[in-house]
Design a protein around this motif. Structure first.
Motif, short mmCIF file in Angstrom:
data_model
loop_
_atom_site.label_atom_id
_atom_site.label_comp_id
_atom_site.label_asym_id
_atom_site.label_seq_id
_atom_site.Cartn_x
_atom_site.Cartn_y
_atom_site.Cartn_z
N MET A 94 0.98 -1.37 0.07
CA MET A 94 0.13 -0.03 0.22
C MET A 94 0.83 1.11 0.03
O MET A 94 1.83 1.02 0.44
CB MET A 94 -0.85 0.23 1.08
CG MET A 94 -1.98 -1.31 1.32
SD MET A 94 -3.31 -0.88 0.06
CE MET A 94 -4.43 -1.32 0.76
N PRO A 95 0.56 2.52 -0.53
CA PRO A 95 1.03 3.72 -0.49
C PRO A 95 1.51 4.24 0.79
O PRO A 95 0.60 3.83 1.76
CB PRO A 95 0.21 4.60 -1.32
CG PRO A 95 -0.87 3.85 -2.11
CD PRO A 95 -0.90 2.57 -1.19
N ALA A 96 2.52 4.78 1.12
CA ALA A 96 2.83 5.35 2.13
C ALA A 96 3.73 6.65 2.20
O ALA A 96 4.15 6.86 1.05
CB ALA A 96 3.68 4.34 3.18
N GLY A 97 3.65 7.47 3.08
CA GLY A 97 4.52 8.60 3.00
C GLY A 97 5.11 8.93 4.47
O GLY A 97 5.11 8.23 5.39
N ASN A 98 5.34 10.36 4.45
CA ASN A 98 6.20 10.58 5.89
C ASN A 98 4.93 10.72 6.98
O ASN A 98 4.07 11.98 6.96
CB ASN A 98 6.71 12.17 5.58
CG ASN A 98 7.55 12.62 6.86
OD1 ASN A 98 7.67 11.76 7.60
ND2 ASN A 98 7.98 13.69 6.70
N GLY A 99 4.85 9.78 7.65
CA GLY A 99 3.77 9.89 9.17
C GLY A 99 2.32 9.52 8.63
O GLY A 99 1.61 9.59 9.34
N TRP A 100 2.33 8.73 7.33
CA TRP A 100 1.10 8.22 7.17
C TRP A 100 1.21 6.75 6.33
O TRP A 100 2.17 6.77 5.58
CB TRP A 100 -0.02 8.99 6.10
CG TRP A 100 0.60 9.69 5.02
CD1 TRP A 100 1.48 10.76 4.68
CD2 TRP A 100 0.71 9.00 3.64
NE1 TRP A 100 1.83 10.69 3.24
CE2 TRP A 100 1.20 9.56 2.40
CE3 TRP A 100 -0.41 7.85 3.22
CZ2 TRP A 100 1.15 9.47 1.11
CZ3 TRP A 100 -0.24 7.39 1.98
CH2 TRP A 100 0.58 8.16 1.09
N VAL A 101 0.32 6.13 6.34
CA VAL A 101 0.18 4.67 5.45
C VAL A 101 -1.27 4.42 5.15
O VAL A 101 -2.16 4.63 5.91
CB VAL A 101 0.94 3.63 6.42
CG1 VAL A 101 0.06 3.30 7.42
CG2 VAL A 101 0.90 2.57 5.29
N VAL A 102 -1.46 4.02 3.95
CA VAL A 102 -2.79 3.54 3.69
C VAL A 102 -2.74 2.09 4.32
O VAL A 102 -2.03 1.13 3.86
CB VAL A 102 -3.21 3.41 2.04
CG1 VAL A 102 -4.33 2.83 1.59
CG2 VAL A 102 -3.03 4.81 1.45
N ILE A 103 -4.01 1.63 4.70
CA ILE A 103 -4.14 0.33 5.10
C ILE A 103 -5.39 -0.10 4.64
O ILE A 103 -6.30 0.64 4.35
CB ILE A 103 -4.13 0.18 6.68
CG1 ILE A 103 -5.28 1.07 7.50
CG2 ILE A 103 -2.79 0.35 7.42
CD1 ILE A 103 -5.36 0.97 8.55
N SER A 104 -5.52 -1.49 4.63
CA SER A 104 -6.56 -2.16 3.86
C SER A 104 -7.85 -2.08 5.12
O SER A 104 -7.53 -1.81 6.32
CB SER A 104 -6.58 -3.86 3.55
OG SER A 104 -6.32 -4.45 4.79
N GLU A 105 -9.26 -2.38 4.47
CA GLU A 105 -10.14 -2.37 5.47
C GLU A 105 -10.21 -3.20 6.62
O GLU A 105 -10.39 -3.11 7.70
CB GLU A 105 -11.39 -2.54 4.73
CG GLU A 105 -12.78 -2.01 5.69
CD GLU A 105 -14.01 -2.16 4.53
OE1 GLU A 105 -15.02 -2.12 5.46
OE2 GLU A 105 -13.91 -1.95 3.54
N ASP A 106 -9.62 -4.71 6.04
CA ASP A 106 -9.46 -5.67 7.23
C ASP A 106 -8.39 -5.27 8.16
O ASP A 106 -8.58 -5.41 9.30
CB ASP A 106 -8.87 -6.95 6.50
CG ASP A 106 -9.96 -7.46 5.56
OD1 ASP A 106 -11.28 -7.28 5.72
OD2 ASP A 106 -9.57 -8.41 4.55
N ASP A 107 -7.24 -4.64 7.56
CA ASP A 107 -6.34 -4.26 8.69
C ASP A 107 -6.77 -3.18 9.50
O ASP A 107 -6.45 -3.17 10.82
CB ASP A 107 -5.00 -3.57 7.96
CG ASP A 107 -4.09 -4.74 7.23
OD1 ASP A 107 -4.37 -6.02 7.62
OD2 ASP A 107 -3.34 -4.19 6.42
N TYR A 108 -7.72 -2.34 9.10
CA TYR A 108 -8.31 -1.25 9.91
C TYR A 108 -9.31 -1.92 10.89
O TYR A 108 -9.29 -1.47 11.97
CB TYR A 108 -8.97 -0.29 9.06
CG TYR A 108 -9.91 0.68 9.88
CD1 TYR A 108 -9.06 1.89 10.37
CD2 TYR A 108 -11.20 0.63 10.05
CE1 TYR A 108 -10.01 2.68 11.17
CE2 TYR A 108 -11.98 1.53 10.65
CZ TYR A 108 -11.18 2.41 11.37
OH TYR A 108 -11.81 3.61 12.15
N GLN A 109 -10.11 -2.62 10.50
CA GLN A 109 -10.98 -3.47 11.57
C GLN A 109 -10.21 -4.40 12.55
O GLN A 109 -10.61 -4.22 13.99
CB GLN A 109 -11.63 -4.59 10.71
CG GLN A 109 -12.90 -3.97 9.64
CD GLN A 109 -13.89 -2.97 10.37
OE1 GLN A 109 -14.26 -3.31 11.47
NE2 GLN A 109 -14.51 -2.16 9.69
#
Length: 180
Positions: A140-155
């Motif tokens: 998943m894309p990521a940056g300085n201090g942020w990362v995109v997570i999947s819905e499953d990972d969020y749950q």
């Protein structure tokens, strides 16, 4: 494909069959260029038939569009194949005959513009998430201090780390904990 409402009224006993290839490229890329970058000619096959004073149209539509990936923006070729079922009425009172789930269209100028219906249905067929080949396996894309997570990972994260109350009085929650 445009039909006169009164002309289709003649087809009460037998259906009016149609099979056409229509070009909606200019219309769709102009009006929906953010989600449709290109579209092949659209194959439409079906029939129209009068039912009392209304017109019922059933059609099968096939085409291929190019839409951007929702993750990277890369172009993705997406084949579409779907059915359309619509009822066209020329008097508002006739709408009471149909269920709320039915697609009932009130026409005002006595012309059924089925090209418009096909264009709208094509836009509705585009999934909310479209990934280019191989993107599902990429990180998943990521940056300085942020990362995109999947819905499953969020749950799972919500289960592992319950959200603490973030109010000015949240610190008082443990004040009388020892007295119990």
């Amino acid at each position: 494909m445009k039909w006169q409402f009164v002309e289709l009224q003649k087809y009460k006993q037998e259906a009016y069959p149609f099979e056409e290839t229509i070009d909606l490229a200019e219309k769709l890329t102009t009006n929906f260029g953010d989600v449709i970058e290109a579209i092949e000619p659209v194959q439409v096959k079906g029939f129209a038939q009068a039912d009392r004073t209304d017109i019922i149209v059933h059609a099968h539509v096939e085409t291929t569009i190019v839409t951007p990936s929702t993750r990277s923006g890369k172009p993705v070729t997406l084949p579409l194949s779907f059915d359309i079922d619509e009822v066209y009425i020329n008097a508002e009172a006739n709408a009471e005959r149909y269920e709320i789930e039915d697609s009932v269209i009130l026409i005002n100028d006595e012309v059924i513009d089925f090209d418009q219906a096909v264009a709208e249905y094509i836009v509705l067929q585009i999934p909310l998430q479209v990934l280019a080949p191989g993107e599902a396996d990429e990180p998943m894309p990521a940056g300085n201090g942020w990362v995109v997570i999947s819905e499953d990972d969020y749950q799972q994260q919500a289960v592992d780390q319950p959200k603490a109350a973030n109010t000015p009085l949240a610190g008082l929650a443990d004040l009388f904990k020892d007295e119990d």
